[in-house]
Each structure stands twice: as structure tokens, then as C-alpha cells.
Motif scaffolding. Sequence first.
Motif, PDB file in Angstrom:
ATOM      1  N   HIS A 151       0.858  -1.181   0.000  1.00  0.00           N
ATOM      2  CA  HIS A 151       0.000   0.000   0.000  1.00  0.00           C
ATOM      3  C   HIS A 151       0.898   1.236   0.000  1.00  0.00           C
ATOM      4  CE1 HIS A 151      -2.923   3.003   1.468  1.00  0.00           C
ATOM      5  NE2 HIS A 151      -3.849   2.188   1.004  1.00  0.00           N
ATOM      6  N   PRO A 152       0.491   2.298  -0.708  1.00  0.00           N
ATOM      7  CA  PRO A 152       1.385   3.455  -0.846  1.00  0.00           C
ATOM      8  C   PRO A 152       1.504   4.346   0.380  1.00  0.00           C
ATOM      9  CG  PRO A 152      -0.672   3.863  -1.992  1.00  0.00           C
ATOM     10  CD  PRO A 152      -0.716   2.431  -1.548  1.00  0.00           C
ATOM     11  N   HIS A 153       0.594   4.196   1.368  1.00  0.00           N
ATOM     12  CA  HIS A 153       0.619   5.132   2.494  1.00  0.00           C
ATOM     13  C   HIS A 153       0.430   4.364   3.805  1.00  0.00           C
ATOM     14  CE1 HIS A 153      -0.522   9.449   3.941  1.00  0.00           C
ATOM     15  NE2 HIS A 153       0.410   8.886   4.669  1.00  0.00           N
ATOM     16  N   VAL A 154       1.533   3.819   4.309  1.00  0.00           N
ATOM     17  CA  VAL A 154       1.507   3.040   5.540  1.00  0.00           C
ATOM     18  C   VAL A 154       2.499   3.640   6.525  1.00  0.00           C
ATOM     19  CG1 VAL A 154       1.869   0.781   6.588  1.00  0.00           C
ATOM     20  CG2 VAL A 154       0.904   0.933   4.281  1.00  0.00           C
ATOM     21  N   VAL A 155       2.060   3.813   7.771  1.00  0.00           N
ATOM     22  CA  VAL A 155       2.924   4.285   8.853  1.00  0.00           C
ATOM     23  C   VAL A 155       3.060   3.164   9.866  1.00  0.00           C
ATOM     24  CG1 VAL A 155       3.204   5.959  10.715  1.00  0.00           C
ATOM     25  CG2 VAL A 155       2.196   6.678   8.529  1.00  0.00           C
ATOM     26  N   HIS A 156       4.307   2.794  10.219  1.00  0.00           N
ATOM     27  CA  HIS A 156       4.580   1.717  11.163  1.00  0.00           C
ATOM     28  C   HIS A 156       4.985   2.288  12.518  1.00  0.00           C
ATOM     29  CE1 HIS A 156       4.710  -1.462   8.015  1.00  0.00           C
ATOM     30  NE2 HIS A 156       5.168  -0.479   7.266  1.00  0.00           N
ATOM     31  N   LEU A 157       4.336   1.827  13.567  1.00  0.00           N
ATOM     32  CA  LEU A 157       4.739   2.125  14.943  1.00  0.00           C
ATOM     33  C   LEU A 157       4.984   0.799  15.645  1.00  0.00           C
ATOM     34  CD1 LEU A 157       2.175   4.921  15.950  1.00  0.00           C
ATOM     35  CD2 LEU A 157       4.495   5.203  15.047  1.00  0.00           C
ATOM     36  N   GLU A 158       6.120   0.688  16.335  1.00  0.00           N
ATOM     37  CA  GLU A 158       6.489  -0.583  16.961  1.00  0.00           C
ATOM     38  C   GLU A 158       6.848  -0.355  18.422  1.00  0.00           C
ATOM     39  OE1 GLU A 158       9.689  -4.209  16.144  1.00  0.00           O
ATOM     40  OE2 GLU A 158       9.045  -2.880  14.512  1.00  0.00           O
ATOM     41  N   ALA A 159       6.304  -1.203  19.291  1.00  0.00           N
ATOM     42  CA  ALA A 159       6.549  -1.085  20.727  1.00  0.00           C
ATOM     43  C   ALA A 159       8.025  -1.287  21.046  1.00  0.00           C
ATOM     44  CB  ALA A 159       5.702  -2.094  21.491  1.00  0.00           C
ATOM     45  N   ARG A 160       8.468  -0.714  22.156  1.00  0.00           N
ATOM     46  CA  ARG A 160       9.844  -0.871  22.604  1.00  0.00           C
ATOM     47  C   ARG A 160       9.854  -1.478  23.997  1.00  0.00           C
ATOM     48  NH1 ARG A 160      13.279   4.477  23.095  1.00  0.00           N
ATOM     49  NH2 ARG A 160      12.171   4.631  25.089  1.00  0.00           N
ATOM     50  N   HIS A 161      10.652  -2.540  24.147  1.00  0.00           N
ATOM     51  CA  HIS A 161      10.765  -3.189  25.452  1.00  0.00           C
ATOM     52  C   HIS A 161      11.780  -2.446  26.316  1.00  0.00           C
ATOM     53  CE1 HIS A 161       8.372  -6.736  24.320  1.00  0.00           C
ATOM     54  NE2 HIS A 161       8.858  -6.492  23.110  1.00  0.00           N
ATOM     55  N   GLY A 162      11.662  -2.639  27.611  1.00  0.00           N
ATOM     56  CA  GLY A 162      12.563  -1.973  28.536  1.00  0.00           C
ATOM     57  C   GLY A 162      13.983  -2.499  28.431  1.00  0.00           C
ATOM     58  N   ASN A 163      14.939  -1.714  28.908  1.00  0.00           N
ATOM     59  CA  ASN A 163      16.338  -2.149  28.914  1.00  0.00           C
ATOM     60  C   ASN A 163      16.569  -3.115  30.064  1.00  0.00           C
ATOM     61  OD1 ASN A 163      16.390  -0.548  31.197  1.00  0.00           O
ATOM     62  ND2 ASN A 163      17.517   1.120  30.225  1.00  0.00           N
ATOM     63  N   VAL A 164      17.838  -3.400  30.341  1.00  0.00           N
ATOM     64  CA  VAL A 164      18.163  -4.368  31.391  1.00  0.00           C
ATOM     65  C   VAL A 164      17.580  -3.946  32.726  1.00  0.00           C
ATOM     66  CG1 VAL A 164      20.058  -5.440  32.645  1.00  0.00           C
ATOM     67  CG2 VAL A 164      20.251  -5.087  30.182  1.00  0.00           C
ATOM     68  N   GLU A 165      17.515  -2.644  32.980  1.00  0.00           N
ATOM     69  CA  GLU A 165      16.941  -2.147  34.238  1.00  0.00           C
ATOM     70  C   GLU A 165      15.423  -2.039  34.173  1.00  0.00           C
ATOM     71  OE1 GLU A 165      19.460  -0.465  32.656  1.00  0.00           O
ATOM     72  OE2 GLU A 165      21.036  -1.356  33.892  1.00  0.00           O
ATOM     73  N   GLY A 166      14.841  -2.384  33.030  1.00  0.00           N
ATOM     74  CA  GLY A 166      13.393  -2.313  32.891  1.00  0.00           C
ATOM     75  C   GLY A 166      12.884  -0.931  32.542  1.00  0.00           C
ATOM     76  N   ARG A 167      13.776  -0.048  32.127  1.00  0.00           N
ATOM     77  CA  ARG A 167      13.369   1.326  31.810  1.00  0.00           C
ATOM     78  C   ARG A 167      13.281   1.536  30.304  1.00  0.00           C
ATOM     79  NH1 ARG A 167      17.583   4.461  35.921  1.00  0.00           N
ATOM     80  NH2 ARG A 167      16.711   3.627  37.878  1.00  0.00           N
ATOM     81  N   GLY A 168      12.534   2.565  29.934  1.00  0.00           N
ATOM     82  CA  GLY A 168      12.465   2.955  28.535  1.00  0.00           C
ATOM     83  C   GLY A 168      11.429   2.225  27.717  1.00  0.00           C
ATOM     84  N   ALA A 169      10.576   1.405  28.360  1.00  0.00           N
ATOM     85  CA  ALA A 169       9.568   0.656  27.608  1.00  0.00           C
ATOM     86  C   ALA A 169       8.487   1.594  27.070  1.00  0.00           C
ATOM     87  CB  ALA A 169       8.936  -0.413  28.496  1.00  0.00           C
ATOM     88  N   VAL A 170       8.034   1.304  25.860  1.00  0.00           N
ATOM     89  CA  VAL A 170       6.906   2.015  25.251  1.00  0.00           C
ATOM     90  C   VAL A 170       5.922   0.958  24.785  1.00  0.00           C
ATOM     91  CG1 VAL A 170       6.136   3.587  23.436  1.00  0.00           C
ATOM     92  CG2 VAL A 170       8.396   3.901  24.487  1.00  0.00           C
ATOM     93  N   GLY A 171       4.758   0.915  25.414  1.00  0.00           N
ATOM     94  CA  GLY A 171       3.781  -0.135  25.139  1.00  0.00           C
ATOM     95  C   GLY A 171       2.811   0.219  24.033  1.00  0.00           C
ATOM     96  N   LEU A 172       1.980  -0.772  23.694  1.00  0.00           N
ATOM     97  CA  LEU A 172       0.990  -0.563  22.640  1.00  0.00           C
ATOM     98  C   LEU A 172      -0.015   0.514  23.006  1.00  0.00           C
ATOM     99  CD1 LEU A 172       0.174  -4.194  21.413  1.00  0.00           C
ATOM    100  CD2 LEU A 172       1.743  -2.537  20.426  1.00  0.00           C
ATOM    101  N   ASP A 173      -0.347   0.625  24.303  1.00  0.00           N
ATOM    102  CA  ASP A 173      -1.316   1.649  24.709  1.00  0.00           C
ATOM    103  C   ASP A 173      -0.801   3.040  24.380  1.00  0.00           C
ATOM    104  OD1 ASP A 173       0.698   1.327  26.546  1.00  0.00           O
ATOM    105  OD2 ASP A 173      -0.567   1.668  28.303  1.00  0.00           O
ATOM    106  N   ASP A 174       0.506   3.277  24.637  1.00  0.00           N
ATOM    107  CA  ASP A 174       1.097   4.579  24.295  1.00  0.00           C
ATOM    108  C   ASP A 174       1.067   4.801  22.785  1.00  0.00           C
ATOM    109  OD1 ASP A 174       1.825   5.332  26.937  1.00  0.00           O
ATOM    110  OD2 ASP A 174       3.512   3.945  26.839  1.00  0.00           O
ATOM    111  N   LEU A 175       1.385   3.747  22.029  1.00  0.00           N
ATOM    112  CA  LEU A 175       1.435   3.892  20.569  1.00  0.00           C
ATOM    113  C   LEU A 175       0.054   4.127  19.975  1.00  0.00           C
ATOM    114  CD1 LEU A 175       4.093   1.233  19.514  1.00  0.00           C
ATOM    115  CD2 LEU A 175       4.384   3.681  19.920  1.00  0.00           C
ATOM    116  N   VAL A 176      -0.971   3.485  20.552  1.00  0.00           N
ATOM    117  CA  VAL A 176      -2.331   3.728  20.058  1.00  0.00           C
ATOM    118  C   VAL A 176      -2.699   5.197  20.240  1.00  0.00           C
ATOM    119  CG1 VAL A 176      -4.777   3.261  20.476  1.00  0.00           C
ATOM    120  CG2 VAL A 176      -3.159   1.368  20.325  1.00  0.00           C
ATOM    121  N   ARG A 177      -2.342   5.767  21.396  1.00  0.00           N
ATOM    122  CA  ARG A 177      -2.640   7.187  21.616  1.00  0.00           C
ATOM    123  C   ARG A 177      -1.891   8.060  20.613  1.00  0.00           C
ATOM    124  NH1 ARG A 177      -2.506   5.592  27.104  1.00  0.00           N
ATOM    125  NH2 ARG A 177      -0.322   6.202  27.323  1.00  0.00           N
ATOM    126  N   GLN A 178      -0.633   7.710  20.326  1.00  0.00           N
ATOM    127  CA  GLN A 178       0.119   8.478  19.340  1.00  0.00           C
ATOM    128  C   GLN A 178      -0.481   8.320  17.944  1.00  0.00           C
ATOM    129  OE1 GLN A 178       2.345  10.580  20.562  1.00  0.00           O
ATOM    130  NE2 GLN A 178       1.778   9.627  22.516  1.00  0.00           N
TER     131      GLN A 178
END
Length: 407
Positions: A230-257
Amino acid sequence: MRAADAGFGGVVEAVRDRLAREGTPPDPPAVAAAARAEGVVLGAADLLRLLDGVGAALTGAGRLQPLLEAPGTTDVLVNGGGAVWVDDGAGLRRADLSLAGEDEVRPLAVRLAAGAGRRLDEASPFVDARLPDGTRLHAVLPPLAPAGTHLSLRVPAVRRLGFDELERSGAVPPGFGPVLRAVVAGRLSLLVSGGTGTGKTTLLQALLGLVAPSERIVLVEDAGELRPEHPHVVHLEARHGNVEGRGAVGLDDLVRQALRMRPDRLVVGECRGAEVRDLLAALNTGHAGGAGTVHANTASDVPVRLHALAATAGVAPAVVDAQLLAGVDVVVHVDRRGGTRAVAEVGVVDRHDGRVGVVPAIVRGPAGACRASGFARLHDRLGPGTWTDGVPADLAADPAAHLEALP
């Protein structure tokens, strides 16, 4: 010692270990020099073979790499102990190759996880990630897997199958094609259900390829798999936390974005747990024609499956039913019989016997699609309307007209 006199796998491991200790990249001169240092004399053909083997051992999937690269391979599985199984489109079969037990399987799994930016050790004994080449990685370590490390690799499709190709191959049986095209043209929101390896992602990807070129599709996924034509697709992908469990971005955040990105079609990828809450929320945002996938044994099992998944997020069954009824029009179920994956049913989400359920509208018969009890409800939802640009004229005029020819 010559390469022919020793096991080639041992030569690869020796050269790999030497390069790793020296921190030398596996280019041809370095590999040849390392081989000579190990007492191995190589001809031109053996040197090329050794280059491939060392490269796979350092950056690829080691001795599994040839299986992953073989035409038609969809899955490579390693059980505890090193037994290797392959699915090349005709179901699982035992591969000729076996890995050398835990001493080979665990380091391979750990290295692949690290290549995906994930941690795999006693503190984090399982991983689900996507490798840089798109291969889906899943691994489980002991003691969760008592027999030894288990490794599952799912190979991304080399090329995307269009909807026409799915029809020709039988994955979309006769009679289902016009119905599914009408569902997309009519902007009905849908879920694709089925078991593991039944082709849910392949079908959804092909359906999204039918969306009018003038529409903007925003995909929200935990691990990016959907690549619609399709010519017009935008991909957003969740990010898991680092070794300390920080920096995660879940699907709920991405849906809002995603809602702030002017989507015409909002799609949430495969749901396996609490993220079903985000899928249902996305399909209830007023964006017609949204979609997602979910594991289920049959189309009628989808509400129960959603209840179970939503319970892990603390969402009550009554809330799930209300969101399902308001946000989802159609469930398309796919299954696998033997080596054949195909659409088995199109059901309509509606109240049935006082409960929210999926009522079969079109089911697969011996000769293709046949009407079922929910046929009239699907017909009503596909009434005449004005659709977006790029939809075939016959569908734009009356999507439901295609249902009339079904037995």
C-alpha cells in the motif's frame, strides 16, 4: 591438516573462536589467515564455504542459517537437546541437522537475543523479539524448559502475497474473495482469528493491500510483521525496557500516538495478552475499517478468548462485550488442515441468545463459500454506500450484491 580431513563444523568453530578472541571482522583475508593459524589448508571453494560458515556463526543463526535461507522455509524450531524441526510449507518435519545439545543451543539463543537488543539469562529466561533481518525469535531457557533451551525462529516472507495470489492458491477459497473485498470496501472493522501458523498475518496484510490508495494506514505492533502493499503506511512498533526495565513504550502509548497521526485505518497487530485492551480501544475510536489479529480455535471462540486476555489487564467481561459489539463488525477465521492454510469462516459480531457472540455468516463448504445463519446480518452491514476513491465500481455501487451468488 586439510579441511577435508576434519569435520567442517569443527573448522568453522575454530576459526570463529579465533576471530572472536582477536576481535577481527570475518573478511576473506582474516578468515584465510585464521584458518592457516589453525593448521587448515584451504582451496578456493573451501575458503568460500568457510567464509559463509564463519559469517553465519558470528552474525547469523550459526548452523541453522542454511535452513532459514532455504526456499519455502517458514519456521525452524530447536528442541531441548538440539533436535531441529523445519516447516517448509508442508508441515513440520525433522531436519537432518542436529545441534550439539545445550552447549551449542544456549549460546546461539543468547547471541541471537543480544543481536535483537534483548537480554536472555537466568534473570530473564525467555525472549520474544525480531532480529535485524525480520526473523521472529522466541527462546526459553532452563529451568522453565527442563529439557534444555528451546529456540523458535519464524522466517519473514521473502515477498508479500497479494490478495489475488491468495485466491489463486486456494488460501481464499472460491466465493470468499468478493465477500472479503466487500468487507474492506465497506469499511467494516474486522479481526482475523486462527491458530499459530495458520496465516493470520498473511491474510490481514493482503486485505490491507485492498484499502484505497487515498487512505492512510497506521500500524501499531509489538513486533513488526505486517508489510502491506500500500502506498501510504505508517509503522509504529513497541519498545521493550532495557536491562533495568526502563524505557519501555507499550501498545497503549502507541495507540494514543497513532490517533494523533490522522489515520484512516488503525490496525493493531497480534494480541497475545493484556494488549487486547489496546486493540479494542483502538477499534472503538471512530475509525471505521480498523483491524487486528487474535489467536482463537474458531470464530465463535473469539469473545471468550478476548475475555481471557482482557482479564490479565483487569478488564471485566461486560466491558469487553460492549467494546467488541461497538468496535468490531466481522471476524475472519483461518485454519490449517494438513499443509493447507485457508479462510474457514466469516462471522458477524452481534448479540445472540442474549450474549455478544460471533454468528457464522459465510462458511467453507466442499465447493467453497456457503451461506450460514448470520448471512442476512452481514448483507445488511454491506448495504449500498459511497466509499473512498480507488474502490472498484461494482463494490462501490453495492458491496452486498456479491453475496447474492453464494449458495
